[in-house]
Design an enzyme around this catalytic site. Structure first.
Site, PDB file in Angstrom:
ATOM      1  N   LEU A  33      39.157  43.344  48.309  1.00 33.25           N
ATOM      2  CA  LEU A  33      38.650  42.162  47.604  1.00 33.25           C
ATOM      3  C   LEU A  33      37.217  41.829  47.998  1.00 33.25           C
ATOM      4  O   LEU A  33      36.811  41.992  49.148  1.00 33.25           O
ATOM      5  CB  LEU A  33      39.561  40.962  47.886  1.00 33.25           C
ATOM      6  CG  LEU A  33      41.033  41.146  47.501  1.00 33.25           C
ATOM      7  CD1 LEU A  33      41.820  39.877  47.797  1.00 33.25           C
ATOM      8  CD2 LEU A  33      41.175  41.526  46.027  1.00 33.25           C
ATOM      9  N   HIS A  37      36.397  39.194  42.922  1.00 37.46           N
ATOM     10  CA  HIS A  37      37.823  38.856  42.852  1.00 37.46           C
ATOM     11  C   HIS A  37      38.035  37.382  43.216  1.00 37.46           C
ATOM     12  O   HIS A  37      38.824  36.677  42.590  1.00 37.46           O
ATOM     13  CB  HIS A  37      38.640  39.702  43.837  1.00 37.46           C
ATOM     14  CG  HIS A  37      38.566  41.178  43.602  1.00 37.46           C
ATOM     15  ND1 HIS A  37      37.934  42.035  44.456  1.00 37.46           N
ATOM     16  CD2 HIS A  37      39.071  41.953  42.597  1.00 37.46           C
ATOM     17  CE1 HIS A  37      38.044  43.279  44.017  1.00 37.46           C
ATOM     18  NE2 HIS A  37      38.727  43.262  42.888  1.00 37.46           N
ATOM     19  N   LYS A 151      33.363  42.081  34.118  1.00 37.78           N
ATOM     20  CA  LYS A 151      32.865  43.349  34.685  1.00 37.78           C
ATOM     21  C   LYS A 151      33.558  44.551  34.029  1.00 37.78           C
ATOM     22  O   LYS A 151      32.946  45.571  33.770  1.00 37.78           O
ATOM     23  CB  LYS A 151      33.128  43.317  36.191  1.00 37.78           C
ATOM     24  CG  LYS A 151      33.171  44.625  36.912  1.00 37.78           C
ATOM     25  CD  LYS A 151      31.797  45.029  37.319  1.00 37.78           C
ATOM     26  CE  LYS A 151      31.727  46.243  38.213  1.00 37.78           C
ATOM     27  NZ  LYS A 151      32.825  47.167  38.177  1.00 37.78           N
TER      28      LYS A 151
HETATM   29  P1  AMP Z   1      40.090  45.587  40.420  1.00 39.16           P
HETATM   30  O1  AMP Z   1      40.592  45.211  41.768  1.00 39.16           O
HETATM   31  O2  AMP Z   1      38.819  46.382  40.455  1.00 39.16           O
HETATM   32  O3  AMP Z   1      41.145  46.163  39.520  1.00 39.16           O
HETATM   33  O4  AMP Z   1      39.661  44.229  39.725  1.00 39.16           O
HETATM   34  C1  AMP Z   1      40.556  43.150  39.601  1.00 39.16           C
HETATM   35  C2  AMP Z   1      39.935  42.120  38.704  1.00 39.16           C
HETATM   36  O5  AMP Z   1      38.697  41.685  39.272  1.00 39.16           O
HETATM   37  C3  AMP Z   1      39.599  42.677  37.310  1.00 39.16           C
HETATM   38  O6  AMP Z   1      39.917  41.686  36.341  1.00 39.16           O
HETATM   39  C4  AMP Z   1      38.106  42.912  37.401  1.00 39.16           C
HETATM   40  O7  AMP Z   1      37.451  42.848  36.151  1.00 39.16           O
HETATM   41  C5  AMP Z   1      37.686  41.766  38.291  1.00 39.16           C
HETATM   42  N1  AMP Z   1      36.393  42.035  38.918  1.00 39.16           N
HETATM   43  C6  AMP Z   1      36.040  43.135  39.633  1.00 39.16           C
HETATM   44  N2  AMP Z   1      34.748  43.051  40.005  1.00 39.16           N
HETATM   45  C7  AMP Z   1      34.275  41.882  39.509  1.00 39.16           C
HETATM   46  C8  AMP Z   1      33.007  41.219  39.528  1.00 39.16           C
HETATM   47  N3  AMP Z   1      31.962  41.754  40.145  1.00 39.16           N
HETATM   48  N4  AMP Z   1      32.900  40.019  38.904  1.00 39.16           N
HETATM   49  C9  AMP Z   1      33.965  39.477  38.252  1.00 39.16           C
HETATM   50  N5  AMP Z   1      35.176  40.037  38.201  1.00 39.16           N
HETATM   51  C10 AMP Z   1      35.327  41.228  38.805  1.00 39.16           C
END
Ligand code: AMP
Length: 278
Positions: A33, A37, A151
């Site tokens: 995280l 996140h 993102k």
């Molecule tokens: P992940 O753990 O990469 O699957 O991401 C989980 C959630 O966090 C997903 O909805 C991503 O789009 C969101 N997320 C990841 N990086 C960012 C960021 N830099 N800004 C906003 N949301 C993000």
């Protein structure tokens, strides 16, 4: 913060909350995280009575087994960060919990080809895997609201279509991309980059911003070509750079309404993606 690994324990805890008609916001993640996140957790906490975050590295959305192996895993740090962010509940299942042996795929979703464009063209099967796991997680958590990051813009469009085709009743909120002070979109993958590459990677945000600024003064193919050249000059291998329609994500040749510039590119063996609304 309450931590549950088993579905029945989580649901046992959530049932009285639902009966009391208190709202549940859900933030699915794959862990490692960062502030991006945590921004989703904050948005969920602002809108809902209870926030559930899940950490589950979903094997079915990785078309490259090495990428799955290399995916960062930092559970203790994640738990601390969630406690600091005042997340109420962490759902932390193992693979057999989400994909019980002998249980077949629930159903195939129809994305009208969206699953094969952009990210989908370079990661075959990725979006079916994403839709499948988000559907399974939503069926377990049964939240009123789901929070996802801009993102992963295409992922949000896919999940919207999946929700429309399922019997799930919830609101999907898209949260703006969190970036570092120089503009690099935060990503769990950034930690695999050297300091030099983290600096070089700023070219992604700069190229997207440049395309946005010049969208009415130059033709899209010329903008696209120049953006790709800028990224290549910093050592990137570019999978795609496209200006697309925000819904079907098909490339457009002229902008006469909302559009999204999207890119994916490799540096130091790490694949980064980003996008910008135009
Ligand atoms: P992940 O753990 O990469 O699957 O991401 C989980 C959630 O966090 C997903 O909805 C991503 O789009 C969101 N997320 C990841 N990086 C960012 C960021 N830099 N800004 C906003 N949301 C993000």
């Amino acid at each position: 913060m309450y931590i549950f690994k088993q579905v029945n324990h989580l649901q046992g805890f959530l049932t009285p909350i639902m009966v009391n008609q208190e709202s549940i916001g859900f933030v699915p993640t794959m862990g490692a995280l960062h502030e991006g996140h945590l921004g989703l957790i904050e948005s969920a906490a602002n809108k809902c009575d209870w926030v559930v975050c899940s950490i589950f590295i979903n094997p079915t959305q990785f078309n490259d087994p090495t990428d799955l192996l290399k995916y960062p895993r930092t559970p203790e740090k994640d738990i601390d960060a969630l406690i600091n962010q005042k997340c109420d509940i962490l759902f932390f299942p193992d693979t057999n919990t989400i994909y019980p042996p002998n249980q077949k795929k629930i159903f195939d979703f129809n994305f009208n080809g969206l699953e094969n464009r952009l990210e989908g063209a370079f990661r075959p099967g990725h979006f079916q895997g994403v839709a499948e796991v988000v559907h399974r997680l939503l069926s377990i958590v049964r939240p009123h609201s789901l929070f996802m990051g801009q993102k992963d813009y295409q992922q949000v469009q896919i999940v919207k279509k999946m929700i429309d085709q399922s019997d799930l009743d919830l609101q999907l909120h898209t949260v703006p991309t969190v970036r570092n002070s120089k503009g690099l979109a935060l990503s769990s993958r950034n930690r695999r980059l050297s300091e030099q590459s983290q600096n070089d990677a700023l070219i992604i945000f700069e190229s997207l911003s440049w395309v946005k600024e010049n969208i009415h003064s130059k033709a899209i193919p010329a903008l696209k070509e120049e953006a790709i050249q800028r990224m290549i000059s910093k050592g990137f291998k570019v999978d795609y750079f496209e200006v697309v329609d925000p819904q079907d994500m098909l490339p457009i040749s002229e902008v006469d309404g909302p559009a999204v510039a999207c890119t994916a590119a490799w540096i130091e063996g790490v694949r980064l993606i980003d996008n910008m609304l135009i």
